[in-house]
Design a protein around this motif. Structure first.
Motif, mmCIF file in Angstrom:
data_model
loop_
_atom_site.group_PDB
_atom_site.id
_atom_site.type_symbol
_atom_site.label_atom_id
_atom_site.label_comp_id
_atom_site.label_asym_id
_atom_site.label_seq_id
_atom_site.Cartn_x
_atom_site.Cartn_y
_atom_site.Cartn_z
ATOM 1 N N THR A 100 0.832 -1.202 0.000
ATOM 2 C CA THR A 100 0.000 0.000 0.000
ATOM 3 C C THR A 100 0.869 1.255 0.000
ATOM 4 O O THR A 100 0.554 2.250 -0.676
ATOM 5 C CB THR A 100 -0.948 -0.006 1.209
ATOM 6 O OG1 THR A 100 -1.844 -1.114 1.082
ATOM 7 C CG2 THR A 100 -1.761 1.270 1.294
ATOM 8 N N ALA A 101 1.973 1.216 0.724
ATOM 9 C CA ALA A 101 2.912 2.337 0.708
ATOM 10 C C ALA A 101 3.506 2.517 -0.683
ATOM 11 O O ALA A 101 3.630 3.649 -1.182
ATOM 12 C CB ALA A 101 4.021 2.110 1.728
ATOM 13 N N ALA A 102 3.871 1.413 -1.330
ATOM 14 C CA ALA A 102 4.457 1.493 -2.676
ATOM 15 C C ALA A 102 3.461 2.070 -3.673
ATOM 16 O O ALA A 102 3.813 2.928 -4.505
ATOM 17 C CB ALA A 102 4.917 0.107 -3.127
ATOM 18 N N GLY A 103 2.205 1.631 -3.599
ATOM 19 C CA GLY A 103 1.193 2.155 -4.505
ATOM 20 C C GLY A 103 0.884 3.617 -4.241
ATOM 21 O O GLY A 103 0.633 4.394 -5.167
ATOM 22 N N THR A 104 0.906 4.024 -2.967
ATOM 23 C CA THR A 104 0.694 5.422 -2.619
ATOM 24 C C THR A 104 1.840 6.282 -3.136
ATOM 25 O O THR A 104 1.622 7.403 -3.618
ATOM 26 C CB THR A 104 0.555 5.561 -1.098
ATOM 27 O OG1 THR A 104 -0.586 4.800 -0.671
ATOM 28 C CG2 THR A 104 0.368 7.014 -0.682
ATOM 29 N N LEU A 105 3.055 5.762 -3.054
ATOM 30 C CA LEU A 105 4.204 6.485 -3.603
ATOM 31 C C LEU A 105 4.035 6.696 -5.101
ATOM 32 O O LEU A 105 4.268 7.801 -5.613
ATOM 33 C CB LEU A 105 5.488 5.702 -3.324
ATOM 34 C CG LEU A 105 6.752 6.214 -4.014
ATOM 35 C CD1 LEU A 105 7.067 7.645 -3.593
ATOM 36 C CD2 LEU A 105 7.929 5.286 -3.721
ATOM 37 N N VAL A 106 3.619 5.670 -5.824
ATOM 38 C CA VAL A 106 3.390 5.807 -7.269
ATOM 39 C C VAL A 106 2.351 6.887 -7.533
ATOM 40 O O VAL A 106 2.520 7.750 -8.399
ATOM 41 C CB VAL A 106 2.950 4.458 -7.882
ATOM 42 C CG1 VAL A 106 2.472 4.655 -9.321
ATOM 43 C CG2 VAL A 106 4.082 3.451 -7.832
ATOM 44 N N GLY A 107 1.258 6.854 -6.771
ATOM 45 C CA GLY A 107 0.213 7.857 -6.960
ATOM 46 C C GLY A 107 0.709 9.257 -6.690
ATOM 47 O O GLY A 107 0.391 10.199 -7.432
ATOM 48 N N HIS A 108 1.499 9.405 -5.638
ATOM 49 C CA HIS A 108 2.032 10.725 -5.311
ATOM 50 C C HIS A 108 2.956 11.233 -6.410
ATOM 51 O O HIS A 108 2.960 12.422 -6.730
ATOM 52 C CB HIS A 108 2.780 10.656 -3.979
ATOM 53 C CG HIS A 108 3.452 11.936 -3.606
ATOM 54 N ND1 HIS A 108 2.765 13.105 -3.378
ATOM 55 C CD2 HIS A 108 4.774 12.237 -3.458
ATOM 56 C CE1 HIS A 108 3.620 14.061 -3.085
ATOM 57 N NE2 HIS A 108 4.845 13.572 -3.139
ATOM 58 N N LEU A 109 3.722 10.346 -7.023
ATOM 59 C CA LEU A 109 4.636 10.763 -8.081
ATOM 60 C C LEU A 109 3.893 11.131 -9.365
ATOM 61 O O LEU A 109 4.272 12.072 -10.068
ATOM 62 C CB LEU A 109 5.649 9.650 -8.370
ATOM 63 C CG LEU A 109 6.689 9.409 -7.275
ATOM 64 C CD1 LEU A 109 7.550 8.195 -7.624
ATOM 65 C CD2 LEU A 109 7.570 10.632 -7.055
ATOM 66 N N LEU A 110 2.818 10.405 -9.677
ATOM 67 C CA LEU A 110 2.121 10.629 -10.942
ATOM 68 C C LEU A 110 1.052 11.717 -10.867
ATOM 69 O O LEU A 110 0.658 12.267 -11.897
ATOM 70 C CB LEU A 110 1.451 9.333 -11.410
ATOM 71 C CG LEU A 110 2.343 8.166 -11.816
ATOM 72 C CD1 LEU A 110 1.471 7.019 -12.336
ATOM 73 C CD2 LEU A 110 3.363 8.563 -12.871
ATOM 74 N N THR A 158 13.611 7.193 -18.102
ATOM 75 C CA THR A 158 13.105 6.034 -17.366
ATOM 76 C C THR A 158 13.778 5.991 -16.006
ATOM 77 O O THR A 158 15.005 5.893 -15.913
ATOM 78 C CB THR A 158 13.389 4.720 -18.119
ATOM 79 O OG1 THR A 158 12.870 4.821 -19.452
ATOM 80 C CG2 THR A 158 12.731 3.545 -17.427
ATOM 81 N N VAL A 159 12.974 6.058 -14.949
ATOM 82 C CA VAL A 159 13.516 6.146 -13.592
ATOM 83 C C VAL A 159 12.879 5.083 -12.714
ATOM 84 O O VAL A 159 11.652 4.947 -12.671
ATOM 85 C CB VAL A 159 13.258 7.552 -13.004
ATOM 86 C CG1 VAL A 159 13.682 7.611 -11.546
ATOM 87 C CG2 VAL A 159 14.015 8.609 -13.807
ATOM 88 N N LEU A 160 13.730 4.328 -12.025
ATOM 89 C CA LEU A 160 13.294 3.259 -11.130
ATOM 90 C C LEU A 160 13.138 3.814 -9.716
ATOM 91 O O LEU A 160 14.042 4.469 -9.193
ATOM 92 C CB LEU A 160 14.315 2.126 -11.142
ATOM 93 C CG LEU A 160 14.057 0.923 -10.236
ATOM 94 C CD1 LEU A 160 12.814 0.156 -10.699
ATOM 95 C CD2 LEU A 160 15.276 0.003 -10.221
ATOM 96 N N VAL A 161 11.990 3.545 -9.089
ATOM 97 C CA VAL A 161 11.690 4.060 -7.755
ATOM 98 C C VAL A 161 11.269 2.901 -6.857
ATOM 99 O O VAL A 161 10.422 2.081 -7.238
ATOM 100 C CB VAL A 161 10.557 5.107 -7.803
ATOM 101 C CG1 VAL A 161 10.300 5.672 -6.415
ATOM 102 C CG2 VAL A 161 10.907 6.242 -8.764
ATOM 103 N N ARG A 162 11.845 2.847 -5.674
ATOM 104 C CA ARG A 162 11.461 1.811 -4.712
ATOM 105 C C ARG A 162 11.890 2.246 -3.312
ATOM 106 O O ARG A 162 12.608 3.231 -3.146
ATOM 107 C CB ARG A 162 12.109 0.472 -5.073
ATOM 108 C CG ARG A 162 13.610 0.515 -5.240
ATOM 109 C CD ARG A 162 14.125 -0.783 -5.823
ATOM 110 N NE ARG A 162 15.472 -0.644 -6.357
ATOM 111 C CZ ARG A 162 16.097 -1.562 -7.082
ATOM 112 N NH1 ARG A 162 15.475 -2.682 -7.383
ATOM 113 N NH2 ARG A 162 17.318 -1.361 -7.511
ATOM 114 N N GLY A 163 11.443 1.487 -2.311
ATOM 115 C CA GLY A 163 11.888 1.733 -0.948
ATOM 116 C C GLY A 163 10.892 2.424 -0.037
ATOM 117 O O GLY A 163 11.250 2.823 1.076
ATOM 118 N N ALA A 164 9.630 2.574 -0.466
ATOM 119 C CA ALA A 164 8.629 3.185 0.418
ATOM 120 C C ALA A 164 8.328 2.260 1.590
ATOM 121 O O ALA A 164 8.308 1.033 1.456
ATOM 122 C CB ALA A 164 7.351 3.479 -0.357
#
Length: 430
Positions: free
Chosen positions: A189-199, A289-295
């Motif tokens: 859920t944190a990872a998906g929220t991070l994606v949403g915040h970025l997009l 292209t940028v890889l994001v992880r670690g939330a």
């Protein structure tokens, strides 16, 4: 799963969203079109006409997107419902029928309007004063989370229209549903929220708000592309944009968006999770292209934030131009004249002059009544013959001012509902 953002605010461009839909190979498209003041203004329009209150650009945006979305089987989620999601749903349903998309399923998510449930003596988060002291309250909308949207996706909706939903939740819901995540799986859920915040702000992460010529150069901003994210089952995400579009996706653009509107990077509170961004890594995998992880995520709060709109008065804005020799001094003198004449009223004025050889005086004031606002405008207009030489091009405007404060409401006081609008009937689910 590939998820794209086709709008970052109500006034965003439409063609980049069409391009993203046509060439982006998306699994879902999100249109984030609602801000705090936007929904309060929508509530005011709804009070004037019960059939309005949703995003006025809904028809134009969906007219451009629905044919391609239907052809490609891409669901669209959006908060364009604003203050009247059901009317927005009816408008979308009508449009779909006009376009010959009779099988399109439109879902409406309501329940965010909590005006009848807030305590007007509760303190505003911003200043601690009771809500009632700020002025006549005109709206109160709770920030719904991803759990409010999943029933619509489970019902097979092609278009989901909501009111006030937390921006990242618009993205988390289809990710969680499509990838089979449990919303109480806090890392995902944190990872998906991070994606949403970025997009969520669309062109901001592809270089739009990032650009600063000579310092942060961004190519071909006139053809700025909108972003998408490829999200894995573990929540790892790769941010990109359609090939051949303007803008840039880089470590710098992603890091700026990462911290956008975040007060505490270790505890970004959303309706779905308390997000810790402190361990997030941002790595350029290849150009654009940028890889994001670690939330990291902690359990969601027991309360929901509520955005409260109130009537804060009337704003007067009046302008006049001066040109030629000594133009700036004449414009400054005009401002001094208006300030002196309005001094007995006690109004707090702002008088600003811009330009050098051609100057523009702008006088602004916040007033308690439209009549007092008109007084400001009349004084600037009177400068035509009563002020410095050569004044012209007067423009005046008086508008209502909507103020925004926030409060909290227990989660169990908010009940989201989903209604499916089909060609011949509608049905509602809790």
């Amino acid at each position: 799963m590939r998820i794209g953002c086709g709008a970052g605010f109500a006034g965003d461009r439409i063609p980049p969203a069409v391009d993203l839909l046509e060439r982006g190979d998306l699994g879902v498209l999100v249109l984030e079109c609602l801000a705090e003041r936007t929904i309060a203004l929508g509530q005011r329009r709804r009070l004037q006409d019960p059939g309005h209150g949703y995003d006025p650009r809904l028809r134009a945006r969906l007219s451009a997107l629905l044919p391609a979305a239907a052809r490609r089987g891409v669901p669209i989620l959006s908060n364009m419902g604003a203050a009247n999601p059901r009317a927005a749903g009816v408008a979308a349903r009508t449009l779909a029928d006009e376009l010959g998309l009779n099988d399109l399923r439109v879902a409406v998510v309501t329940g965010d309007d909590v005006l009848d449930r807030i305590d007007l003596q509760a303190p505003a988060l911003e200043d601690g004063r009771p809500l009632a002291e700020h002025g006549p309250i005109i709206s109160a909308n709770a920030y719904l989370g991803a759990d409010a949207l999943i029933p619509a996706l489970a019902a097979g909706a092609d278009v989901v229209l909501t009111g006030r939903v937390a921006d990242p939740s618009l993205f988390l819901a289809p990710l969680a549903y499509g990838l089979g995540w449990d919303l109480e799986d806090w890392p995902r859920t944190a990872a998906g929220t991070l994606v949403g915040h970025l997009l969520e702000c669309a062109g901001q992460i592809t270089g739009g708000y990032f650009a600063d010529p000579g310092h942060k150069d961004v190519p071909d901003l006139a053809d700025l592309g909108f972003p998408y994210a490829d999200v894995g089952a573990d929540g790892t995400a790769t941010i990109g944009k359609p090939p051949g579009t303007g803008g840039i996706v880089s470590r710098a653009t992603v890091r700026e968006q990462l911290l956008y509107e975040v007060t505490d990077p270790t505890a970004y509170v959303t309706p779905d999770v308390v997000l810790d961004l402190s361990g997030v890594t941002v790595e350029e995998a290849r150009p654009d292209t940028v890889l994001v992880r670690g939330a990291v995520g902690r359990p969601r709060p027991g309360t929901l934030k509520v955005s409260v709109g109130y009537h804060a008065g009337h704003r007067a804005e009046a302008e006049i131009s001066y040109a030629g020799p000594n133009a700036r001094r004449r414009a400054e003198l005009a401002g001094e004249i208006v300030t002196a004449r309005l001094a007995p009223t006690g109004l707090r004025l702002r008088a600003d002059v811009t330009g050098t050889e051609e100057c523009r005086l702008r006088v602004a004031a916040l007033t308690s009544s439209p009549e007092r606002a008109d007084d400001v405008c009349f004084e600037v207009e009177a400068l035509y013959t009563n002020g410095p030489a050569g004044g012209g091009g007067v423009r005046t405007n008086v508008t209502d001012v909507i103020g925004i404060v926030s409060t909290l409401l227990p989660r169990d006081a908010v009940t989201p509902r989903t209604e499916i609008l089909e060609t011949a009937h509608a049905r509602e689910t809790a």
